[in-house]
Design a protein around this motif. Structure first.
Motif, PDB file in Angstrom:
ATOM      1  N   ARG A   5       4.322  -8.263   4.067  1.00  0.00           N
ATOM      2  CA  ARG A   5       3.439  -7.142   3.744  1.00  0.00           C
ATOM      3  C   ARG A   5       2.104  -7.252   4.480  1.00  0.00           C
ATOM      4  O   ARG A   5       1.656  -6.294   5.128  1.00  0.00           O
ATOM      5  CB  ARG A   5       3.207  -7.097   2.230  1.00  0.00           C
ATOM      6  N   ASP A   6       1.429  -8.383   4.372  1.00  0.00           N
ATOM      7  CA  ASP A   6       0.101  -8.535   4.984  1.00  0.00           C
ATOM      8  C   ASP A   6       0.174  -8.450   6.506  1.00  0.00           C
ATOM      9  O   ASP A   6      -0.713  -7.864   7.151  1.00  0.00           O
ATOM     10  CB  ASP A   6      -0.530  -9.875   4.564  1.00  0.00           C
ATOM     11  N   VAL A   7       1.210  -9.018   7.073  1.00  0.00           N
ATOM     12  CA  VAL A   7       1.380  -8.960   8.532  1.00  0.00           C
ATOM     13  C   VAL A   7       1.603  -7.509   8.967  1.00  0.00           C
ATOM     14  O   VAL A   7       1.049  -7.047   9.974  1.00  0.00           O
ATOM     15  CB  VAL A   7       2.569  -9.844   8.984  1.00  0.00           C
ATOM     16  N   PHE A   8       2.394  -6.795   8.185  1.00  0.00           N
ATOM     17  CA  PHE A   8       2.671  -5.391   8.488  1.00  0.00           C
ATOM     18  C   PHE A   8       1.382  -4.564   8.430  1.00  0.00           C
ATOM     19  O   PHE A   8       1.119  -3.727   9.318  1.00  0.00           O
ATOM     20  CB  PHE A   8       3.696  -4.846   7.489  1.00  0.00           C
ATOM     21  N   ILE A   9       0.589  -4.783   7.392  1.00  0.00           N
ATOM     22  CA  ILE A   9      -0.660  -4.039   7.227  1.00  0.00           C
ATOM     23  C   ILE A   9      -1.595  -4.282   8.406  1.00  0.00           C
ATOM     24  O   ILE A   9      -2.211  -3.350   8.935  1.00  0.00           O
ATOM     25  CB  ILE A   9      -1.336  -4.430   5.890  1.00  0.00           C
ATOM     26  N   ASN A  10      -1.703  -5.523   8.847  1.00  0.00           N
ATOM     27  CA  ASN A  10      -2.566  -5.846   9.991  1.00  0.00           C
ATOM     28  C   ASN A  10      -2.008  -5.271  11.294  1.00  0.00           C
ATOM     29  O   ASN A  10      -2.759  -4.772  12.142  1.00  0.00           O
ATOM     30  CB  ASN A  10      -2.718  -7.367  10.121  1.00  0.00           C
ATOM     31  N   LYS A  11      -0.690  -5.330  11.444  1.00  0.00           N
ATOM     32  CA  LYS A  11      -0.059  -4.847  12.671  1.00  0.00           C
ATOM     33  C   LYS A  11      -0.318  -3.361  12.889  1.00  0.00           C
ATOM     34  O   LYS A  11      -0.564  -2.918  14.016  1.00  0.00           O
ATOM     35  CB  LYS A  11       1.445  -5.111  12.611  1.00  0.00           C
ATOM     36  N   TYR A  12      -0.283  -2.587  11.795  1.00  0.00           N
ATOM     37  CA  TYR A  12      -0.444  -1.139  11.912  1.00  0.00           C
ATOM     38  C   TYR A  12      -1.807  -0.641  11.434  1.00  0.00           C
ATOM     39  O   TYR A  12      -1.993   0.554  11.235  1.00  0.00           O
ATOM     40  CB  TYR A  12       0.688  -0.435  11.152  1.00  0.00           C
ATOM     41  N   ASN A  13      -2.745  -1.603  11.305  1.00  0.00           N
ATOM     42  CA  ASN A  13      -4.138  -1.265  10.995  1.00  0.00           C
ATOM     43  C   ASN A  13      -4.232  -0.350   9.762  1.00  0.00           C
ATOM     44  O   ASN A  13      -4.916   0.668   9.770  1.00  0.00           O
ATOM     45  CB  ASN A  13      -4.788  -0.575  12.207  1.00  0.00           C
ATOM     46  N   LEU A  14      -3.524  -0.703   8.715  1.00  0.00           N
ATOM     47  CA  LEU A  14      -3.486   0.104   7.495  1.00  0.00           C
ATOM     48  C   LEU A  14      -4.632  -0.283   6.560  1.00  0.00           C
ATOM     49  O   LEU A  14      -5.120  -1.422   6.580  1.00  0.00           O
ATOM     50  CB  LEU A  14      -2.142  -0.083   6.788  1.00  0.00           C
ATOM     51  N   ASP A  15      -5.048   0.668   5.757  1.00  0.00           N
ATOM     52  CA  ASP A  15      -6.177   0.472   4.835  1.00  0.00           C
ATOM     53  C   ASP A  15      -5.664  -0.136   3.525  1.00  0.00           C
ATOM     54  O   ASP A  15      -4.978   0.525   2.736  1.00  0.00           O
ATOM     55  CB  ASP A  15      -6.839   1.829   4.572  1.00  0.00           C
ATOM     56  N   VAL A  16      -6.018  -1.382   3.282  1.00  0.00           N
ATOM     57  CA  VAL A  16      -5.554  -2.084   2.073  1.00  0.00           C
ATOM     58  C   VAL A  16      -6.082  -1.412   0.816  1.00  0.00           C
ATOM     59  O   VAL A  16      -5.354  -1.243  -0.177  1.00  0.00           O
ATOM     60  CB  VAL A  16      -5.997  -3.564   2.109  1.00  0.00           C
ATOM     61  N   LYS A  17      -7.342  -0.995   0.849  1.00  0.00           N
ATOM     62  CA  LYS A  17      -7.940  -0.341  -0.322  1.00  0.00           C
ATOM     63  C   LYS A  17      -7.202   0.950  -0.653  1.00  0.00           C
ATOM     64  O   LYS A  17      -6.996   1.275  -1.829  1.00  0.00           O
ATOM     65  CB  LYS A  17      -9.418  -0.062  -0.065  1.00  0.00           C
ATOM     66  N   MET A  18      -6.828   1.690   0.358  1.00  0.00           N
ATOM     67  CA  MET A  18      -6.101   2.944   0.137  1.00  0.00           C
ATOM     68  C   MET A  18      -4.737   2.670  -0.492  1.00  0.00           C
ATOM     69  O   MET A  18      -4.305   3.380  -1.399  1.00  0.00           O
ATOM     70  CB  MET A  18      -5.929   3.689   1.465  1.00  0.00           C
ATOM     71  N   ILE A  19      -4.072   1.618  -0.019  1.00  0.00           N
ATOM     72  CA  ILE A  19      -2.757   1.258  -0.570  1.00  0.00           C
ATOM     73  C   ILE A  19      -2.878   0.920  -2.051  1.00  0.00           C
ATOM     74  O   ILE A  19      -2.058   1.335  -2.881  1.00  0.00           O
ATOM     75  CB  ILE A  19      -2.153   0.068   0.215  1.00  0.00           C
ATOM     76  N   GLU A  20      -3.942   0.175  -2.406  1.00  0.00           N
ATOM     77  CA  GLU A  20      -4.154  -0.195  -3.802  1.00  0.00           C
ATOM     78  C   GLU A  20      -4.595   0.999  -4.644  1.00  0.00           C
ATOM     79  O   GLU A  20      -4.142   1.190  -5.771  1.00  0.00           O
ATOM     80  CB  GLU A  20      -5.199  -1.313  -3.881  1.00  0.00           C
ATOM     81  N   GLU A  21      -5.475   1.841  -4.090  1.00  0.00           N
ATOM     82  CA  GLU A  21      -5.996   2.997  -4.817  1.00  0.00           C
ATOM     83  C   GLU A  21      -4.876   3.966  -5.205  1.00  0.00           C
ATOM     84  O   GLU A  21      -4.859   4.496  -6.321  1.00  0.00           O
ATOM     85  CB  GLU A  21      -7.037   3.725  -3.957  1.00  0.00           C
ATOM     86  N   PHE A  22      -3.944   4.200  -4.266  1.00  0.00           N
ATOM     87  CA  PHE A  22      -2.870   5.151  -4.527  1.00  0.00           C
ATOM     88  C   PHE A  22      -1.595   4.485  -5.058  1.00  0.00           C
ATOM     89  O   PHE A  22      -0.561   5.122  -5.177  1.00  0.00           O
ATOM     90  CB  PHE A  22      -2.565   5.954  -3.250  1.00  0.00           C
ATOM     91  N   GLN A  23      -1.735   3.192  -5.389  1.00  0.00           N
ATOM     92  CA  GLN A  23      -0.652   2.446  -6.051  1.00  0.00           C
ATOM     93  C   GLN A  23       0.692   2.631  -5.335  1.00  0.00           C
ATOM     94  O   GLN A  23       1.699   3.007  -5.945  1.00  0.00           O
ATOM     95  CB  GLN A  23      -0.543   2.890  -7.522  1.00  0.00           C
TER      96      GLN A  23
END
Length: 365
Positions: A5-23
């Protein structure tokens, strides 16, 4: 997924806060990922079917088809979640049951054509072959939009300079109704689009200096499209001009042949032939046309994105058909009229001789 998961998020420059906010449920994303992998082979068959049908259109140069990359699909689902929750309600989430209808570019087909004007025929082919759900064109500010407004197509102005016409079509190779995205663009738009995609997609996190250079490359691609259409027009007009020259030369040769057969004074005959020679020598269609063409083509306009095809069209009948213009046609017609007049006089003289010869026979009867 095959990636943490963390590697994927970094690879595609995804917003961690947004992922948590929208569950966003990572477990459901995993289910979608493996379901899509299982379906890819079948979807690939369908995309090839679409590609083969599109290749039947004569103006199509190249067709490429692809099935969306599974990781790119998951990244897109994450990015689209806030938008979907806003439009469909806070309870919305992507699931194994709905992702195939919510994401419309699982099957993608790209159609490439040579000249800008070829798009019209391809557009008509797509509209008559499939049911088009959505249609929009992406252009740069300053591009001509007349052709799209005539067709009442939604126009999106892209700051990046991205140009392409996008169709969402429905088709049913089996009992399941599928959606596919067809992108139509010129060969130069394809070149620029591929470079831009490689350097800036999907993260869109690029330095300003790269953005500026990509925009310059986009302008060059746009100018190349205009120049291609202009060269095509020149080639077509040149071919027509060659045919016109051959036709006029045939007329002049026939006129010369008729003059040679006339029973007139040698001096008058030579004068007529000399006039025909002047028509050939004084036909300056090429120099006039070339000068006018050169006057609109200069290096300062290469990046101006002017409509070159319209500029070329504005001169196509002014000089290139000079030989078939009023002055030369008038000269040829004048020569024909004079020749016919002389021929007529000779025919009349011939009849007079025959009448004189026949008179004694009448007297004898």
């Amino acid at each position: 997924m095959d990636i943490e998961r963390d590697v994927f998020i970094n690879k595609y420059n995804l917003d961690v806060k947004m992922i948590e906010e929208f569950q966003i449920d990572w477990g459901k994303l995993d289910e979608i990922y493996y379901d899509f992998i299982d379906r890819r082979e079948q979807l690939d068959v369908y995309s090839n079917l679409l590609a083969e049908l599109l290749r039947k259109q004569p103006k199509v140069h190249t067709v490429r088809s692809r099935i969306k990359d599974p990781e790119h699909l998951i990244a897109k689902l994450i990015r689209k979640t806030p938008e979907r929750k806003k439009s469909k309600g806070e309870d919305f989430e992507f699931t194994i049951e709905n992702y195939r209808t919510e994401i419309t570019d699982l099957i993608g087909v790209r159609v490439i054509h040579i000249f800008k004007e070829d798009w019209k025929d391809i557009h008509e082919f797509i509209n008559t072959t499939w049911s088009v759900k959505e249609l929009q064109v992406n252009i740069r500010e300053g591009d001509s939009r007349d052709i799209y407004e005539e067709q009442k197509i939604l126009i999106n102005y892209r700051e990046t300079g991205y140009r392409s016409v996008h169709y969402l079509i429905e088709f049913a190779p089996t009992n399941e109704l599928l959606t596919a995205e067809i992108q139509v663009r010129t060969i130069f738009e394809e070149g620029y689009g591929e470079i831009d995609h490689l350097l800036s997609y999907p993260n869109n996190n690029i330095p300003e200096v790269l953005t500026l250079n990509l925009l310059m490359l986009n302008r060059l691609a746009g100018s190349a499209d205009e120049m291609s259409s202009a060269v095509k027009i020149i080639k077509e007009e040149w071919s027509e001009m060659q045919s016109s020259l051959i036709a006029k030369d045939d007329e002049l040769r026939k006129l010369e042949s008729r003059i040679e057969k006339l029973n007139i004074e040698k001096q008058e005959k030579e004068s007529l032939v000399k006039d025909i020679g002047k028509i050939r020598l004084e036909s300056n269609w090429y120099s006039d046309w070339s000068k006018e063409l050169s006057s609109i083509i200069n290096t300062n306009e290469l990046l101006s994105n002017g409509d070159w095809s319209k500029k070329i069209s504005s001169i196509e009948t002014k000089g290139i058909f000079k030989l078939s213009g009023d002055s030369d046609t008038s000269a040829i017609n004048k020569g024909l009229k004079k020749t016919e007049q002389l021929e007529g006089e000779q025919i009349k003289d011939k009849f007079k001789i025959q009448e004189v010869q026949s008179e004694p026979k009448v007297d004898e009867e």
